[in-house]
Design a protein around this motif. Structure first.
Motif, PDB file in Angstrom:
ATOM      1  N   LEU A  66      10.408  46.995  63.540  1.00  0.00           N
ATOM      2  CA  LEU A  66      10.466  48.372  63.035  1.00  0.00           C
ATOM      3  C   LEU A  66       9.113  48.801  62.471  1.00  0.00           C
ATOM      4  CD1 LEU A  66      13.313  49.884  60.888  1.00  0.00           C
ATOM      5  CD2 LEU A  66      10.951  50.238  60.240  1.00  0.00           C
ATOM      6  N   THR A  67       8.481  47.914  61.710  1.00  0.00           N
ATOM      7  CA  THR A  67       7.179  48.234  61.104  1.00  0.00           C
ATOM      8  C   THR A  67       6.117  48.457  62.175  1.00  0.00           C
ATOM      9  OG1 THR A  67       7.735  46.931  59.140  1.00  0.00           O
ATOM     10  CG2 THR A  67       5.404  47.425  59.503  1.00  0.00           C
ATOM     11  N   ILE A 103       4.814  40.516  58.237  1.00  0.00           N
ATOM     12  CA  ILE A 103       4.636  41.978  58.296  1.00  0.00           C
ATOM     13  C   ILE A 103       3.307  42.375  57.678  1.00  0.00           C
ATOM     14  CG2 ILE A 103       5.497  44.157  57.334  1.00  0.00           C
ATOM     15  CD1 ILE A 103       8.348  42.939  57.690  1.00  0.00           C
ATOM     16  N   ARG A 104       3.018  41.806  56.509  1.00  0.00           N
ATOM     17  CA  ARG A 104       1.756  42.139  55.840  1.00  0.00           C
ATOM     18  C   ARG A 104       0.566  41.740  56.704  1.00  0.00           C
ATOM     19  NH1 ARG A 104      -1.469  39.477  52.114  1.00  0.00           N
ATOM     20  NH2 ARG A 104       0.055  37.838  51.723  1.00  0.00           N
ATOM     21  N   ASN A 105       0.629  40.599  57.367  1.00  0.00           N
ATOM     22  CA  ASN A 105      -0.472  40.173  58.226  1.00  0.00           C
ATOM     23  C   ASN A 105      -0.680  41.135  59.390  1.00  0.00           C
ATOM     24  OD1 ASN A 105      -1.124  37.894  56.719  1.00  0.00           O
ATOM     25  ND2 ASN A 105       0.295  36.572  57.832  1.00  0.00           N
ATOM     26  N   TYR A 106       0.399  41.602  59.979  1.00  0.00           N
ATOM     27  CA  TYR A 106       0.277  42.567  61.076  1.00  0.00           C
ATOM     28  C   TYR A 106      -0.333  43.883  60.594  1.00  0.00           C
ATOM     29  CZ  TYR A 106       2.594  40.176  64.956  1.00  0.00           C
ATOM     30  OH  TYR A 106       2.896  39.325  65.988  1.00  0.00           O
ATOM     31  N   ILE A 107       0.140  44.365  59.447  1.00  0.00           N
ATOM     32  CA  ILE A 107      -0.380  45.641  58.924  1.00  0.00           C
ATOM     33  C   ILE A 107      -1.871  45.531  58.634  1.00  0.00           C
ATOM     34  CG2 ILE A 107      -0.221  47.323  57.044  1.00  0.00           C
ATOM     35  CD1 ILE A 107       2.743  46.475  56.755  1.00  0.00           C
ATOM     36  N   GLU A 108      -2.282  44.415  58.043  1.00  0.00           N
ATOM     37  CA  GLU A 108      -3.703  44.233  57.731  1.00  0.00           C
ATOM     38  C   GLU A 108      -4.544  44.161  59.010  1.00  0.00           C
ATOM     39  OE1 GLU A 108      -4.285  41.001  55.017  1.00  0.00           O
ATOM     40  OE2 GLU A 108      -2.968  41.874  53.491  1.00  0.00           O
ATOM     41  N   GLN A 109      -3.960  43.636  60.089  1.00  0.00           N
ATOM     42  CA  GLN A 109      -4.691  43.625  61.360  1.00  0.00           C
ATOM     43  C   GLN A 109      -4.870  45.048  61.894  1.00  0.00           C
ATOM     44  OE1 GLN A 109      -6.304  41.158  62.593  1.00  0.00           O
ATOM     45  NE2 GLN A 109      -7.048  42.269  64.396  1.00  0.00           N
ATOM     46  N   TYR A 110      -3.868  45.899  61.724  1.00  0.00           N
ATOM     47  CA  TYR A 110      -4.015  47.312  62.102  1.00  0.00           C
ATOM     48  C   TYR A 110      -5.159  47.949  61.312  1.00  0.00           C
ATOM     49  CZ  TYR A 110      -0.017  48.034  65.220  1.00  0.00           C
ATOM     50  OH  TYR A 110       0.840  48.019  66.303  1.00  0.00           O
ATOM     51  N   GLU A 111      -5.296  47.567  60.049  1.00  0.00           N
ATOM     52  CA  GLU A 111      -6.415  48.086  59.253  1.00  0.00           C
ATOM     53  C   GLU A 111      -7.743  47.561  59.793  1.00  0.00           C
ATOM     54  OE1 GLU A 111      -8.256  47.809  54.713  1.00  0.00           O
ATOM     55  OE2 GLU A 111      -6.190  47.159  55.075  1.00  0.00           O
ATOM     56  N   ARG A 112      -7.812  46.283  60.076  1.00  0.00           N
ATOM     57  CA  ARG A 112      -9.057  45.710  60.605  1.00  0.00           C
ATOM     58  C   ARG A 112      -9.443  46.332  61.947  1.00  0.00           C
ATOM     59  NH1 ARG A 112      -6.973  40.924  58.026  1.00  0.00           N
ATOM     60  NH2 ARG A 112      -5.723  40.379  59.872  1.00  0.00           N
ATOM     61  N   GLU A 113      -8.434  46.721  62.718  1.00  0.00           N
ATOM     62  CA  GLU A 113      -8.693  47.359  64.014  1.00  0.00           C
ATOM     63  C   GLU A 113      -9.045  48.843  63.868  1.00  0.00           C
ATOM     64  OE1 GLU A 113      -8.452  46.009  67.143  1.00  0.00           O
ATOM     65  OE2 GLU A 113      -7.605  44.030  66.714  1.00  0.00           O
ATOM     66  N   LYS A 142      -6.123  52.180  55.266  1.00  0.00           N
ATOM     67  CA  LYS A 142      -6.053  51.032  54.355  1.00  0.00           C
ATOM     68  C   LYS A 142      -4.598  50.624  54.213  1.00  0.00           C
ATOM     69  CE  LYS A 142      -7.183  49.400  49.677  1.00  0.00           C
ATOM     70  NZ  LYS A 142      -7.771  48.136  50.149  1.00  0.00           N
ATOM     71  N   SER A 143      -4.372  49.339  53.967  1.00  0.00           N
ATOM     72  CA  SER A 143      -3.014  48.860  53.717  1.00  0.00           C
ATOM     73  C   SER A 143      -2.927  48.295  52.305  1.00  0.00           C
ATOM     74  CB  SER A 143      -2.618  47.789  54.735  1.00  0.00           C
ATOM     75  OG  SER A 143      -3.398  46.618  54.563  1.00  0.00           O
ATOM     76  N   LEU A 144      -1.783  48.536  51.681  1.00  0.00           N
ATOM     77  CA  LEU A 144      -1.488  47.971  50.368  1.00  0.00           C
ATOM     78  C   LEU A 144      -0.094  47.367  50.397  1.00  0.00           C
ATOM     79  CD1 LEU A 144      -2.675  50.689  47.791  1.00  0.00           C
ATOM     80  CD2 LEU A 144      -3.724  48.458  48.207  1.00  0.00           C
ATOM     81  N   SER A 145       0.034  46.135  49.951  1.00  0.00           N
ATOM     82  CA  SER A 145       1.338  45.511  49.819  1.00  0.00           C
ATOM     83  C   SER A 145       1.529  45.084  48.374  1.00  0.00           C
ATOM     84  CB  SER A 145       1.450  44.300  50.745  1.00  0.00           C
ATOM     85  OG  SER A 145       2.722  43.693  50.602  1.00  0.00           O
ATOM     86  N   PHE A 146       2.682  45.410  47.822  1.00  0.00           N
ATOM     87  CA  PHE A 146       2.984  45.055  46.440  1.00  0.00           C
ATOM     88  C   PHE A 146       4.080  43.998  46.409  1.00  0.00           C
ATOM     89  CE2 PHE A 146       1.264  49.361  46.003  1.00  0.00           C
ATOM     90  CZ  PHE A 146       0.312  49.144  45.022  1.00  0.00           C
TER      91      PHE A 146
END
Length: 320
Positions: free
Chosen positions: A93-94, A146-156, A161-165
């Motif tokens: 979903l993410t 999920i956090r790792n995938y989101i951060e890769q979208y940021e690197r790409e 920017k991504s923030l995870s709490f």
């Protein structure tokens, strides 16, 4: 940043989503809410998109400044029963949401919520963002993925920017008996106000940090406003004080007795054999890193937060 931000909120019918939307609307933000359920909030600044998640690609989005992504299932026990479905409901979903943003050429701040349970059940004097993640359930493993995938979208360069709490136990909104395993404080309040006994597993001497929903949504809003001060992708959110489960339940019963002459009792039962060991953790969680970066501070300690919640329940019951 625009003068009047536009936020996209997924999981808009859930506890955190509803409270955040109300908070943002009070601040005169524009909000786009995506939910598979019917609209529960009406406001001139709110656009509600009722779509099932397999229809996500059909949505055309305007410019968005920040995404608050809360959709997904949040039970470790449901995840254990059906791992494939959990991956679909959370990770896939993410990724589909991130692909929707990519399709619409939108590069927002992307905010997600994890859990302090990602640190595992080993006892620590204090958990900080430098503490090792030691996931003990499929649910926590999924959150980290999920956090790792989101951060890769940021690197790409596909999101700004991504923030995870990693949040502690959130409370402060109505909950009915029969909900999932999250939100035991709200369940205990509900039970106490309806004269239903409250089960306590084991001795109840497990330490938890409790963060009121009002403090959480203020932190989430602050994260966007103070984005330039945030040089990390990961922050803890907590009140900064730990209480044992039995202490909290006793506080709830005492406060319920003051608000309404209730008859509920705490019933100690053996810890179920199928429960995860993570539920026996003794957690002290620090959010100093986020506080130093943004000047956000939680306002509602446990006593104030419980009183506020119990008063809300009492008012609602009187209006029934």
């Amino acid at each position: 940043m625009t003068e009047t931000p536009t936020a996209l909120v997924t999981g808009a019918s859930g506890k955190i989503g509803k409270n955040l939307i109300n908070h943002l609307l009070l601040k005169e933000w524009s909000v786009i809410a995506i939910s598979s359920h019917k609209p529960k909030i009406n406001h001139k600044n709110l656009t509600w998109i009722q779509k099932s998640w397999d229809q996500l690609s059909e949505i055309d989005l305007p410019k968005i400044d920040v995404v608050y992504h809360f959709a997904g299932q949040n039970s470790a026990y449901i995840a254990r029963k059906n791992i494939n479905e959990d991956i679909k409901s959370n990770l896939i979903l993410t990724i589909n949401l991130l692909e929707l943003l990519k399709k619409n050429s939108i590069k927002p701040l992307f905010v997600t919520l994890g859990s302090a349970t990602e640190y595992g059940s080993s006892n620590h004097d204090e958990l900080t963002e430098n503490s090792n993640a030691v996931p003990e359930t499929f649910y926590e493993v999924g959150k980290i993925a999920i956090r790792n995938y989101i951060e890769q979208y940021e690197r790409e360069g596909l999101i700004r920017k991504s923030l995870s709490f990693r949040i502690t136990n959130i409370y402060g909104m109505h909950k009915s008996i029969g909900d999932t395993d999250r939100g035991f404080i709200d369940d205990a309040i509900y039970r106490s106000m309806h004269n239903v006994d409250i089960n306590c597993f084991g001795t109840g001497d497990y330490l938890r940090d409790y963060l009121h929903i009002e403090d959480l949504v203020e932190a989430l809003t602050t994260a966007y406003l103070m984005e330039l001060n945030l040089d990390s992708n990961l922050y803890n959110l907590s009140f900064g004080e730990s209480h044992t489960v039995i202490q909290v339940l006793e506080k709830i019963l005492n406060l319920a007795l003051q608000v309404k002459q209730t008859t509920s009792k705490i019933i100690k039962i053996d810890f179920p054999s199928d429960r995860y060991n993570i539920e026996k953790r003794k957690a002290r969680v620090s959010s100093q890193k986020f506080q130093r970066a943004t000047n956000w501070k939680p306002r509602l300690n446990l006593e104030k937060g419980l009183k506020l919640s119990l008063n809300h329940y009492s008012l609602d019951q009187n209006n029934e």
